[in-house]
Motif scaffolding. Structure first.
Motif, mmCIF file in Angstrom:
data_model
loop_
_atom_site.group_PDB
_atom_site.id
_atom_site.type_symbol
_atom_site.label_atom_id
_atom_site.label_comp_id
_atom_site.label_asym_id
_atom_site.label_seq_id
_atom_site.Cartn_x
_atom_site.Cartn_y
_atom_site.Cartn_z
ATOM 1 N N LEU A 101 0.851 -1.088 0.110
ATOM 2 C CA LEU A 101 0.010 0.117 0.028
ATOM 3 C C LEU A 101 0.871 1.306 -0.039
ATOM 4 O O LEU A 101 0.500 2.178 -0.823
ATOM 5 N N ALA A 102 2.075 1.230 0.661
ATOM 6 C CA ALA A 102 2.947 2.391 0.916
ATOM 7 C C ALA A 102 3.591 2.743 -0.476
ATOM 8 O O ALA A 102 3.545 3.813 -0.907
ATOM 9 N N ARG A 103 3.976 1.690 -1.191
ATOM 10 C CA ARG A 103 4.654 1.901 -2.665
ATOM 11 C C ARG A 103 3.655 2.557 -3.673
ATOM 12 O O ARG A 103 3.751 3.134 -4.452
ATOM 13 N N ASP A 104 2.216 2.244 -3.324
ATOM 14 C CA ASP A 104 1.155 2.751 -4.067
ATOM 15 C C ASP A 104 0.751 4.023 -3.567
ATOM 16 O O ASP A 104 -0.577 4.367 -4.050
ATOM 17 N N ASP A 105 1.478 4.548 -2.859
ATOM 18 C CA ASP A 105 1.295 5.904 -2.388
ATOM 19 C C ASP A 105 -0.056 6.258 -1.413
ATOM 20 O O ASP A 105 -0.582 7.338 -1.306
ATOM 21 N N VAL A 106 -0.519 5.277 -0.761
ATOM 22 C CA VAL A 106 -1.660 5.411 0.072
ATOM 23 C C VAL A 106 -1.309 6.351 1.141
ATOM 24 O O VAL A 106 -0.479 6.419 1.709
ATOM 25 N N ALA A 107 -2.337 7.028 1.705
ATOM 26 C CA ALA A 107 -1.882 8.026 2.635
ATOM 27 C C ALA A 107 -1.761 7.255 4.197
ATOM 28 O O ALA A 107 -2.074 6.313 4.167
ATOM 29 N N GLU A 108 -1.084 8.027 4.848
ATOM 30 C CA GLU A 108 -0.509 7.422 6.230
ATOM 31 C C GLU A 108 -1.860 7.181 7.072
ATOM 32 O O GLU A 108 -2.811 7.872 6.885
ATOM 33 N N GLY A 109 -1.768 6.192 7.830
ATOM 34 C CA GLY A 109 -2.963 5.802 8.660
ATOM 35 C C GLY A 109 -3.693 4.559 8.741
ATOM 36 O O GLY A 109 -4.422 4.074 9.274
ATOM 37 N N VAL A 110 -3.444 4.132 7.175
ATOM 38 C CA VAL A 110 -4.321 2.876 7.001
ATOM 39 C C VAL A 110 -3.652 1.828 7.994
ATOM 40 O O VAL A 110 -2.545 1.701 8.157
ATOM 41 N N VAL A 111 -4.538 0.843 8.339
ATOM 42 C CA VAL A 111 -4.224 0.005 9.159
ATOM 43 C C VAL A 111 -4.876 -1.482 8.404
ATOM 44 O O VAL A 111 -5.889 -1.478 8.207
ATOM 45 N N VAL A 112 -3.880 -2.109 8.615
ATOM 46 C CA VAL A 112 -4.246 -3.797 7.957
ATOM 47 C C VAL A 112 -4.291 -4.884 9.182
ATOM 48 O O VAL A 112 -3.108 -4.829 9.878
ATOM 49 N N PHE A 113 -5.146 -5.412 9.434
ATOM 50 C CA PHE A 113 -5.253 -6.748 10.488
ATOM 51 C C PHE A 113 -5.571 -7.816 9.592
ATOM 52 O O PHE A 113 -5.937 -8.099 8.461
ATOM 53 N N ALA A 114 -5.064 -9.082 10.371
ATOM 54 C CA ALA A 114 -5.131 -10.256 9.556
ATOM 55 C C ALA A 114 -5.614 -11.347 10.780
ATOM 56 O O ALA A 114 -4.998 -11.335 12.023
ATOM 57 N N ASP A 115 -6.431 -12.144 10.676
ATOM 58 C CA ASP A 115 -6.872 -13.141 11.564
ATOM 59 C C ASP A 115 -5.757 -14.224 11.596
ATOM 60 O O ASP A 115 -5.435 -14.569 12.891
ATOM 61 N N SER A 116 -4.971 -14.418 10.705
ATOM 62 C CA SER A 116 -3.687 -15.216 10.716
ATOM 63 C C SER A 116 -2.630 -14.816 9.861
ATOM 64 O O SER A 116 -3.105 -14.346 8.730
ATOM 65 N N GLN A 117 -1.319 -15.196 10.061
ATOM 66 C CA GLN A 117 -0.346 -14.666 9.219
ATOM 67 C C GLN A 117 0.579 -16.024 9.097
ATOM 68 O O GLN A 117 0.629 -16.682 9.963
ATOM 69 N N SER A 118 0.690 -16.244 7.627
ATOM 70 C CA SER A 118 1.376 -17.602 7.305
ATOM 71 C C SER A 118 3.038 -17.434 7.420
ATOM 72 O O SER A 118 3.673 -18.267 8.027
ATOM 73 N N ARG A 119 3.471 -16.209 7.306
ATOM 74 C CA ARG A 119 4.994 -15.865 7.571
ATOM 75 C C ARG A 119 5.102 -14.527 8.339
ATOM 76 O O ARG A 119 5.855 -13.663 8.164
ATOM 77 N N GLY A 120 4.414 -14.689 9.835
ATOM 78 C CA GLY A 120 4.629 -13.518 10.650
ATOM 79 C C GLY A 120 5.940 -13.482 10.844
ATOM 80 O O GLY A 120 6.658 -14.199 11.523
ATOM 81 N N ARG A 121 6.387 -12.129 11.005
ATOM 82 C CA ARG A 121 7.984 -12.064 11.272
ATOM 83 C C ARG A 121 8.229 -11.015 12.614
ATOM 84 O O ARG A 121 7.359 -10.050 12.710
#
Ligand code: BTN
Length: 327
Positions: A101-121
């Motif tokens: 999203l950042a590379r697509d120039d989305v404005a600050e403040g967007v929040v992304v949640f996931a119920d699960s992550q396959s490669r959480g780091r």
């Protein structure tokens, strides 16, 4: 605002009371049939909504699901953090999604949640366990244009202060371990992974990734984490609502980010220090191949850890892994 969000806002505004289908449809400019159909969809998601022919609709309970519209409807506006929210059932890492999203120039403040992550780091290339619906796994995009790249650690301090405040609202006394761990009774409950894209003198964007173990039970932790990690459910001996906690954290992030952007880092830093379990301790900080040992004296004005080495030098540590030494 989407229809779901408007309906949930109207139901919440009615509190314990009910709101009629006619009123919602007039307010939103849609037919009563359209309202009824959205109510049915919300019920399928687990929202308990009573429908009475006399009084109308009443919100009885909300499920432990992360629903973007519901989260949006519970946040006050105008705001930066949570300006927009996206929820994924599964993703590799929410930091990856925000990076795109950042590379697509989305404005600050967007929040992304996931119920699960396959490669959480986690930090330092570690894995971050993110089982389905057991925790809050999310990332926030920030564009703090007034900060220099060398001050980026301030953002981690800001996020740790916000997280600690939100978790303490659940009735716990979390401590902060430099730079970014939230501990309860010495066990890790939550961590922050700050990733940054910058030029030499300018931050382009920062991704703050936050993981909070919410409803994991003791037996759900692998052997190697049994003594080192904990969850809110283990500490409080009851399950905790993920959406409620998510709203509390986003509200605290909004407050502390506004304070940081207003130039109030010193206030955040003193709050951080008051709740820090690292300051005053003898520590060894591993930074790549090197390690620095000594007494952790304070938080530097750039968010670094100031360690007085055995030779009396004050070393400024900006990253690495802190081990508390027994004295
Ligand atoms: C740490 O303590 O090492 C940091 C852990 C950060 C985990 C969160 S979960 C959401 C976001 N996505 C990731 O892949 N990591 C962060």
């Amino acid at each position: 605002m989407s229809l779901d969000m408007e309906i949930l806002t109207a139901l919440r505004a009615a509190g314990e009371g009910a709101v009629s289908g006619a009123e919602i449809s007039a307010r939103l400019g849609v037919t009563r049939a359209a309202v009824w159909s959205r109510i049915q969809d919300l019920r399928e998601l687990g929202y308990e909504i009573e429908a009475s022919p006399h009084s109308g609709y009443r919100l009885l309970s909300v499920p432990d699901v992360l629903h973007a519209d519901d989260l949006l409807s519970r946040l006050s506006r105008p705001r930066i953090i949570g300006r927009d929210i996206k929820v994924f059932r599964e993703t590799t890492s929410t930091n990856d999604v925000v990076e795109k999203l950042a590379r697509d120039d989305v404005a600050e403040g967007v929040v992304v949640f996931a119920d699960s992550q396959s490669r959480g780091r986690g930090r330092l290339g570690r894995k971050w366990m993110s089982p389905p619906r057991k925790g809050l796994w999310f990332s926030v995009l920030l564009r703090p244009l007034s900060l220099m790249p060398a001050q980026a650690t301030q953002l981690t301090v800001m996020a740790a202060v916000a997280l600690r405040r939100a978790i303490s609202e659940a009735g716990l006394e979390p401590r902060i371990k430099w730079p970014n761990d939230i501990l309860i009774n010495g066990r890790k409950l939550s961590g922050i992974l700050t990733e940054l894209r910058a030029e030499l003198d300018r931050i382009k964007y920062v991704i703050i990734g936050i993981g909070v173990d919410v409803n994991l039970t003791q037996s759900e932790y692998p052997e190697e984490l049994q003594d080192a990690a904990t969850s809110l459910e283990i500490e409080l001996k009851k399950p905790v609502s993920r959406p409620e906690l998510a709203v509390a954290i986003l509200n605290e992030l909004e407050t502390s980010y506004a304070a940081l952007m207003a130039g109030d880092f010193s206030k955040l830093a003193s709050e951080w220090q008051r709740h820090c379990s690292t300051i005053g301790q003898h520590v060894t900080v591993r930074v790549g191949e090197h390690s620095v040992s000594g007494r952790a004296e304070a938080l530097g004005d750039d968010g670094s850890l100031l360690v007085r080495s055995e030779h009396g030098h004050l070393e400024r540590v900006t990253g690495g892994d802190v081990k508390l030494e027994k004295t």
